[in-house]
Motif scaffolding. Structure first.
Motif, PDB file in Angstrom:
ATOM      1  N   LEU A   1      24.222  32.145  35.807  1.00 39.02           N
ATOM      2  CA  LEU A   1      24.714  30.936  35.015  1.00 39.02           C
ATOM      3  C   LEU A   1      24.463  31.021  33.589  1.00 39.02           C
ATOM      4  CD1 LEU A   1      23.529  28.075  37.356  1.00 39.02           C
ATOM      5  CD2 LEU A   1      25.691  28.701  36.831  1.00 39.02           C
TER       6      LEU A   1
ATOM      7  N   ASN B   1      27.333  29.527  31.237  1.00 39.65           N
ATOM      8  CA  ASN B   1      27.256  28.045  31.226  1.00 39.65           C
ATOM      9  C   ASN B   1      26.078  27.602  30.433  1.00 39.65           C
ATOM     10  OD1 ASN B   1      28.485  28.932  33.746  1.00 39.65           O
ATOM     11  ND2 ASN B   1      28.193  26.853  34.693  1.00 39.65           N
TER      12      ASN B   1
ATOM     13  N   CYS C   1      29.290  37.549  33.626  1.00 39.07           N
ATOM     14  CA  CYS C   1      28.727  36.100  33.687  1.00 39.07           C
ATOM     15  C   CYS C   1      30.212  35.290  33.883  1.00 39.07           C
ATOM     16  CB  CYS C   1      27.629  35.350  32.904  1.00 39.07           C
ATOM     17  SG  CYS C   1      26.160  36.166  33.021  1.00 39.07           S
TER      18      CYS C   1
ATOM     19  N   LEU D   1      32.352  33.308  37.423  1.00 38.46           N
ATOM     20  CA  LEU D   1      32.475  32.069  37.350  1.00 38.46           C
ATOM     21  C   LEU D   1      33.753  31.445  38.339  1.00 38.46           C
ATOM     22  CD1 LEU D   1      31.446  30.577  33.894  1.00 38.46           C
ATOM     23  CD2 LEU D   1      30.645  30.054  36.029  1.00 38.46           C
TER      24      LEU D   1
END
Length: 658
Positions: free
Chosen positions: A469, A472, A514, A518
């Motif tokens: 994450l 994010n 990353c 997602l």
């Protein structure tokens, strides 16, 4: 900090509407503007003119006609009327559109009583604007060398007031005789300012005219616009023109005279003299870099390195000797606060005043490599972390990071800031972190450490599930604990910028993975925002992201291209992805859009995509459509190349002026 440097920076307020409302209110009491007295009839005439100007004009010719009519009404009352608050606003706004006869009449009338007009709080604005207009007419369009907004405005963008005025004065068919008189006027006012330097440096009104004159002498144009914002918003209009060598020589006399003054050391700490020094440094960066180096070094050694005179601290020290603290617990509670005050008091005086901090930022923006190293060593070393966490000085750290040139100096700065990244994010000073990552990219160093520092600050290091994450957390600039419950589509401006920097690092694989891990729904949500859409640009343009990773991201967005294409920012993402796609992927994207033609046409942005990519011909023959489309898009390449070339030149000049 205890002084004014800690206060919030003042932002210019929009004064136009309030000014008109107040003027009409005072008129009911028989007060027709401040300054010289005008009668009711004159007030009504000029207030109607201002109202008409706020509504706007259909074309330049309408402005010219109004300007000439208004200036004709001031015949034989030029000085008296220009010294009235209401009239000066009208004259200042319209002087850029008057004909040669009217402007030359004002040259002569104002020239007869220059000294009092320079200090008049209303007529001085008209005179300042006259210098700017005389400069534009004097140099002409052929003299333009560079501009900070070239190539950045789209064809559809409506030109603002400054651009319309500038274009008119550069391109209008004025005689060579008139242009020569304009050049003489600029030189005359500049020399008058130089000869009266001692009186005008401290004068609130005259100092503005002096600054405009200095910029004009080196060919730098910064428009003065009535009712418009100043400061950084005006920086986008700055342009550079070729001027006679004589003008530059006159300009160099300003710093030569000023640095001989006995109170030169106090200049950075007073608003008008500090702004004057900043303008001189900007002008010297164009006119003579060797003189700039000498002048800026003198400002540094004589003015900026002054210790802070804190009489209150001495009084506190005497008081502490008299007061006996018996309880150890009380002493421990106040220990941290005492250390902070002590750190603050040890700072040079420059960091305690907003005007001197702004001057320092100007010097950082124009300084060469050696001077930047000296500035860092004398003012910033071992103070970076503290200054970065202060409201009044964190901008100085950002400016230092934007312009620092020596890798060794930057590594020292990085080492000071690295342990405080999390603290800076918590305090909201995200611009410092963004500037730090940008400097890592620009100088090609400390990139791995930067990623590690961000992981630690966002609480995602040391755990595989948390680390997924990271993207994010980064785009929201919030730690893992908060992002877990945040389902909003918010993307932080500096979070987006940092992500773009990291994607262009030498080894961006961690962030790339990353992003690719997602879900497509989350990616589309991020990319469909003003800040998030630019992350796709960095992903596709990065030299260190492989072709397979690009293809994987493009495929991952399959099924969401219609949702992207129908929005303003998402349509940009669609175009970037389409351009980077292989032919097979382009056909899949076109098929997806064509399958929801009605939805696409129902949006203004979708309609543009539909027409640009000629989707009406897709159904007839997809392969033939692709071949024709490739030729069509390739034909637009030269235009884009020209825009990019112009933008590159503009960015280079912006480094000097920002």
């Amino acid at each position: 900090m205890q002084s004014e440097g800690n206060s919030k920076r003042k932002r210019p307020k929009k004064k136009g509407n309030r000014f008109m409302r107040n003027a009409k209110g005072f008129a009911k009491q028989g007060i027709f503007g401040r300054g010289t007295h005008i009668d009711d009839e004159q007030f009504s005439y000029f207030i109607n003119i201002l109202d008409a100007m706020k509504v706007g004009f259909e074309d330049v010719e309408e402005r010219v006609n109004m300007a000439n009519n208004v200036f004709e009404q001031t015949h034989d009352q030029e000085i008296h009327l220009a010294s009235n608050q209401i009239v000066s606003k009208a004259l200042e706004t319209l002087v850029g559109f008057v004909d040669d006869v009217q402007l030359e009449r004002y040259f002569n009338k104002f020239g007869e009583t220059l000294r009092p007009l320079c200090s008049d709080r209303f007529a001085s604005h008209v005179l300042q604007k006259m210098v700017e207009i005389a400069f534009l007419r004097g140099v002409g369009k052929s003299a333009i060398q560079d501009s900070s907004d070239a190539g950045t405005s789209s064809k559809r963008a409506k030109p603002d007031a400054a651009q319309v005025e500038e274009e008119y004065n550069l391109e209008a068919d004025f005689s060579e005789d008139h242009r020569e008189k304009c050049r003489q006027f600029v030189l005359r006012i500049s020399k008058f300012m130089l000869n009266n330097l001692e009186d005008f440096v401290w004068d609130t009104c005259a100092s503005h005219i002096m600054r405009t004159s200095i910029l004009c002498l080196v060919g730098m144009h910064v428009p003065k616009i009535a009712f418009e914002k100043g400061g950084t918003d005006m920086a986008k209009h700055r342009k550079l023109y070729a001027v006679p060598d004589e003008w530059k020589e006159v300009m160099k006399e300003f710093p030569q005279r000023l640095e001989m003054w006995p109170h030169f050391a106090d200049f950075p700490y007073q608003e008008h003299s500090s702004s004057l020094l900043g303008v001189i440094c900007l002008a010297l960066s164009v006119a003579d870099k060797s003189v700039l180096k000498h002048f800026a070094k003198k400002i540094l050694t004589i003015g900026l390195l002054k210790p802070n005179d804190d009489d209150e601290q001495k009084e506190d020290a005497d008081t502490k000797i008299e007061i006996k603290i018996d309880e150890e617990e009380e002493a421990k509670e106040t220990e941290e606060g005492t250390e902070e005050k002590q750190t603050d008091s040890n700072l040079p005086k420059v960091f305690h005043h907003q005007c001197s901090v702004v001057l320092l930022e100007t010097i950082l923006g124009v300084a060469g490599s050696k001077l930047l190293t000296q500035l860092y060593a004398m003012l910033f070393r071992n103070r970076i972390a503290y200054l970065a966490q202060q409201q009044g000085t964190n901008f100085s750290i950002q400016r230092l990071l934007q312009h620092i040139k020596e890798v060794s100096d930057f590594e020292s700065v990085f080492n000071e800031l690295q342990p405080h990244v999390e603290e800076l994010l918590k305090m909201g000073y995200t611009g410092v972190v963004s500037a730090l990552s940008s400097a890592c990219l620009r100088l090609g160093t400390k990139q791995v450490q930067m990623i590690a520092a961000l992981q630690s600050a966002l609480h995602v290091s040391g755990d595989k599930e948390k680390s997924k994450l990271f993207f994010n957390c980064l785009v929201k600039l919030k730690p893992f604990e908060i992002v877990g419950n945040d389902e909003s589509g918010f993307v932080h401006l500096h979070g987006s910028l940092i992500a773009q920097h990291l994607l262009q690092f030498n080894k961006p694989i961690f962030l790339v993975n990353c992003i690719l891990d997602l879900p497509a729904t989350q990616l589309a949500q991020v990319f469909n925002t003003p800040n998030g859409s630019h992350i796709v640009d960095a992903f596709m343009q990065s030299k260190f992201i492989g072709e397979k990773s690009r293809e994987r991201l493009i495929r991952q967005l399959d099924g969401f291209y219609v949702d992207l294409a129908i929005t303003r920012h998402g349509s940009r993402v669609f175009e970037v992805c389409f351009k980077a796609s292989q032919d097979a992927q382009k056909l899949r994207m076109a098929k997806e859009l064509f399958s929801k033609t009605n939805m696409l046409k129902g949006s203004p942005h979708g309609q543009i995509i539909f027409k640009k990519y000629r989707l009406d011909t897709y159904k007839l023959s997809p392969s033939q459509w692709l071949e024709i489309l490739s030729k069509h898009l390739d034909s637009d390449q030269p235009k884009e190349a020209k825009r990019k070339t112009a933008k590159t030149a503009a960015d280079a000049f912006k480094d000097i002026l920002s």
